[in-house]
Design a protein around this motif. Structure first.
Motif, PDB file in Angstrom:
ATOM      1  N   LEU A   1       0.813  -1.212   0.000  1.00  0.00           N
ATOM      2  CA  LEU A   1       0.000   0.000   0.000  1.00  0.00           C
ATOM      3  C   LEU A   1       0.851   1.268   0.000  1.00  0.00           C
ATOM      4  N   PHE A   2       0.223   2.375  -0.360  1.00  0.00           N
ATOM      5  CA  PHE A   2       0.804   3.698  -0.123  1.00  0.00           C
ATOM      6  C   PHE A   2      -0.340   4.666   0.130  1.00  0.00           C
ATOM      7  N   THR A   3      -0.011   5.843   0.626  1.00  0.00           N
ATOM      8  CA  THR A   3      -1.035   6.847   0.882  1.00  0.00           C
ATOM      9  C   THR A   3      -0.522   8.218   0.489  1.00  0.00           C
ATOM     10  N   ILE A   4      -1.447   9.143   0.282  1.00  0.00           N
ATOM     11  CA  ILE A   4      -1.127  10.512  -0.118  1.00  0.00           C
ATOM     12  C   ILE A   4      -1.923  11.452   0.779  1.00  0.00           C
ATOM     13  N   GLY A   5      -1.284  12.493   1.290  1.00  0.00           N
ATOM     14  CA  GLY A   5      -2.024  13.422   2.134  1.00  0.00           C
ATOM     15  C   GLY A   5      -1.139  14.467   2.770  1.00  0.00           C
ATOM     16  N   HIS A   6      -1.633  15.019   3.866  1.00  0.00           N
ATOM     17  CA  HIS A   6      -0.988  16.171   4.506  1.00  0.00           C
ATOM     18  C   HIS A   6      -0.637  15.864   5.964  1.00  0.00           C
ATOM     19  N   PRO A   7       0.411  15.057   6.203  1.00  0.00           N
ATOM     20  CA  PRO A   7       0.801  14.725   7.580  1.00  0.00           C
ATOM     21  C   PRO A   7       1.206  15.965   8.360  1.00  0.00           C
ATOM     22  N   SER A   8       0.734  16.065   9.578  1.00  0.00           N
ATOM     23  CA  SER A   8       1.034  17.229  10.434  1.00  0.00           C
ATOM     24  C   SER A   8       0.671  18.537   9.758  1.00  0.00           C
ATOM     25  N   ASN A   9      -0.313  18.491   8.845  1.00  0.00           N
ATOM     26  CA  ASN A   9      -0.821  19.677   8.151  1.00  0.00           C
ATOM     27  C   ASN A   9       0.197  20.285   7.192  1.00  0.00           C
ATOM     28  N   LEU A  10       1.180  19.495   6.786  1.00  0.00           N
ATOM     29  CA  LEU A  10       2.240  19.924   5.881  1.00  0.00           C
ATOM     30  C   LEU A  10       1.783  19.889   4.428  1.00  0.00           C
ATOM     31  N   PRO A  11       2.614  20.389   3.502  1.00  0.00           N
ATOM     32  CA  PRO A  11       2.330  20.201   2.081  1.00  0.00           C
ATOM     33  C   PRO A  11       2.223  18.716   1.745  1.00  0.00           C
ATOM     34  N   LEU A  12       1.690  18.423   0.572  1.00  0.00           N
ATOM     35  CA  LEU A  12       1.409  17.060   0.147  1.00  0.00           C
ATOM     36  C   LEU A  12       2.618  16.141   0.280  1.00  0.00           C
ATOM     37  N   LYS A  13       2.377  14.950   0.871  1.00  0.00           N
ATOM     38  CA  LYS A  13       3.423  13.937   1.017  1.00  0.00           C
ATOM     39  C   LYS A  13       2.877  12.584   0.564  1.00  0.00           C
TER      40      LYS A  13
ATOM     41  N   ALA B   1       3.392   8.667   1.349  1.00  0.00           N
ATOM     42  CA  ALA B   1       3.964   7.689   2.273  1.00  0.00           C
ATOM     43  C   ALA B   1       3.957   6.331   1.580  1.00  0.00           C
ATOM     44  N   MET B   2       5.140   5.819   1.308  1.00  0.00           N
ATOM     45  CA  MET B   2       5.282   4.622   0.477  1.00  0.00           C
ATOM     46  C   MET B   2       5.560   3.379   1.325  1.00  0.00           C
ATOM     47  N   ASN B   3       5.633   2.236   0.630  1.00  0.00           N
ATOM     48  CA  ASN B   3       6.123   0.976   1.213  1.00  0.00           C
ATOM     49  C   ASN B   3       5.325   0.475   2.411  1.00  0.00           C
ATOM     50  N   GLY B   4       4.018   0.680   2.408  1.00  0.00           N
ATOM     51  CA  GLY B   4       3.181   0.123   3.454  1.00  0.00           C
ATOM     52  C   GLY B   4       2.621  -1.231   3.040  1.00  0.00           C
ATOM     53  N   ARG B   5       1.925  -1.849   3.958  1.00  0.00           N
ATOM     54  CA  ARG B   5       1.294  -3.136   3.670  1.00  0.00           C
ATOM     55  C   ARG B   5       0.099  -3.331   4.605  1.00  0.00           C
ATOM     56  N   VAL B   6      -0.777  -4.230   4.222  1.00  0.00           N
ATOM     57  CA  VAL B   6      -1.906  -4.590   5.079  1.00  0.00           C
ATOM     58  C   VAL B   6      -1.395  -5.511   6.176  1.00  0.00           C
TER      59      VAL B   6
ATOM     60  N   GLY C   1     -13.053  -6.735  10.403  1.00  0.00           N
ATOM     61  CA  GLY C   1     -14.350  -6.146  10.138  1.00  0.00           C
ATOM     62  C   GLY C   1     -14.287  -5.033   9.121  1.00  0.00           C
ATOM     63  N   GLU C   2     -14.725  -3.844   9.511  1.00  0.00           N
ATOM     64  CA  GLU C   2     -14.835  -2.727   8.589  1.00  0.00           C
ATOM     65  C   GLU C   2     -13.565  -1.891   8.498  1.00  0.00           C
ATOM     66  N   SER C   3     -12.511  -2.317   9.142  1.00  0.00           N
ATOM     67  CA  SER C   3     -11.255  -1.569   9.088  1.00  0.00           C
ATOM     68  C   SER C   3     -10.080  -2.523   8.920  1.00  0.00           C
ATOM     69  N   PHE C   4      -8.938  -1.956   8.582  1.00  0.00           N
ATOM     70  CA  PHE C   4      -7.701  -2.737   8.549  1.00  0.00           C
ATOM     71  C   PHE C   4      -6.552  -1.863   9.022  1.00  0.00           C
ATOM     72  N   LYS C   5      -5.471  -2.504   9.428  1.00  0.00           N
ATOM     73  CA  LYS C   5      -4.303  -1.781   9.936  1.00  0.00           C
ATOM     74  C   LYS C   5      -3.134  -1.907   8.971  1.00  0.00           C
ATOM     75  N   THR C   6      -2.343  -0.815   8.928  1.00  0.00           N
ATOM     76  CA  THR C   6      -1.177  -0.763   8.060  1.00  0.00           C
ATOM     77  C   THR C   6       0.024  -0.244   8.853  1.00  0.00           C
ATOM     78  N   ASN C   7       1.186  -0.278   8.207  1.00  0.00           N
ATOM     79  CA  ASN C   7       2.399   0.302   8.790  1.00  0.00           C
ATOM     80  C   ASN C   7       2.834   1.527   7.991  1.00  0.00           C
ATOM     81  N   LEU C   8       1.882   2.250   7.424  1.00  0.00           N
ATOM     82  CA  LEU C   8       2.183   3.468   6.681  1.00  0.00           C
ATOM     83  C   LEU C   8       2.656   4.571   7.623  1.00  0.00           C
ATOM     84  N   ASP C   9       3.563   5.413   7.145  1.00  0.00           N
ATOM     85  CA  ASP C   9       4.091   6.525   7.942  1.00  0.00           C
ATOM     86  C   ASP C   9       3.145   7.714   7.823  1.00  0.00           C
ATOM     87  N   THR C  10       2.206   7.803   8.746  1.00  0.00           N
ATOM     88  CA  THR C  10       1.203   8.864   8.688  1.00  0.00           C
ATOM     89  C   THR C  10       1.097   9.591  10.022  1.00  0.00           C
ATOM     90  N   PHE C  11       0.525  10.793   9.967  1.00  0.00           N
ATOM     91  CA  PHE C  11       0.423  11.670  11.131  1.00  0.00           C
ATOM     92  C   PHE C  11      -0.951  12.329  11.143  1.00  0.00           C
TER      93      PHE C  11
END
Length: 284
Positions: free
Chosen positions: A188-200, A202-207, A212-222
């Protein structure tokens, strides 16, 4: 993750539903560091910005904001501040939440980002808000969108909100939602604004775990990544909305300042429980 404000915690007080962390190496990349294909995905990723932070003058919205280091000083940390060598210490902060286009004028974000009667009217959206764009200190008014209405919102286990914008976002391809069932171990990867910063990115994640209705990852997010799209690396399709996670920052006792919470692996301790994502298979 917390409701998108930067965390105000001391070392002895870690528990909060909306914070996040770094797992292993920090995999966050700038918009300028990714390929054209990823840039196009970033162009469909939005920053939720309080109207009070923007001033319309002529054809542009102007802003003057604090850097991450300044933002996290004083009331953000009790008896502490962000270490000066932390990543993105000198970059500006502006947004509150993240979100992503699913059609030309509709976007998804986390439900807890859209709370209160004025949550729609008090915020604006801009897309592909990279670090180079932030340095300009202004955003052209044609690149700023308001919330016309909240089509649907849910909190709790199904933490999402579907928003209609005041007009279509021209020249941007909306993200595709995956129709396949998620499997443990998928990358997995994600795109967004960690700590309200400009667009980042976050690569190299996985399930890591599906529950149930959610899952956990090891993505570097804030905090600030609330509402970020979580995408399959292979297909570039969205499988979830980032909603909460582990502690963002901890105190470096040797220096007396705060650093990003680094987790060697998910569930390595009470403060490294993984980043939680609403599974879009359950979007209704």
């Amino acid at each position: 993750m917390k409701f998108i404000l930067l965390i105000a915690l001391v070392l002895s007080s870690y528990s909060h539903a909306s914070v996040k962390a770094i797992y292993g190496e920090d995999d966050r990349l700038e918009y300028s560091e990714v390929s054209l294909e990823y840039k196009r995905l970033g162009d469909a990723t939005g920053a939720m910005i309080a109207k009070s932070k923007l001033s319309l003058q002529g054809t542009s919205y102007y802003f003057s904001t604090k850097t991450l280091g300044e933002e996290m000083m004083g009331n953000q940390f009790r008896n502490g501040y962000l270490c000066s060598d932390e990543a993105f210490h000198s970059q500006q902060t502006l947004s509150t939440c993240s979100g992503f286009l699913v059609s030309s004028n509709r976007l998804l974000t986390a439900g807890h980002c859209i709370t209160g009667k004025k949550a729609c009217s008090n915020y604006l959206w801009s897309f592909g808000l990279s670090e180079s764009k932030m340095r300009e200190g202004k955003i052209h008014r044609d690149s700023v969108y308001s919330c016309k209405r909240v089509i649907k919102r849910s909190s709790g286990k199904r933490d999402y909100a579907l928003i209609e914008l005041d007009r279509s976002v021209v020249g941007v391809t909306p993200l595709r939602i995956s129709k396949k069932s998620l499997k443990k171990g998928e990358k997995l990867f994600t795109i967004g604004h960690p700590s309200n910063l400009p667009l980042k990115f976050a690569m190299n994640g996985r399930v890591e775990e599906i529950s149930g209705e959610s899952f956990k990852t090891n993505l570097d997010t804030f905090a600030g990544n609330s509402g970020s799209p979580v995408l399959l690396t292979k297909s570039r399709e969205v499988v979830g909305i980032l909603v909460r996670g582990s502690l963002d920052y901890v105190k470096d006792l040797s220096r007396g300042c705060f650093v990003a919470n680094r987790c060697e692996r998910v569930r390595s301790n009470a403060d490294c429980m993984g980043e939680s994502v609403f599974n879009l298979e359950y979007l209704k």
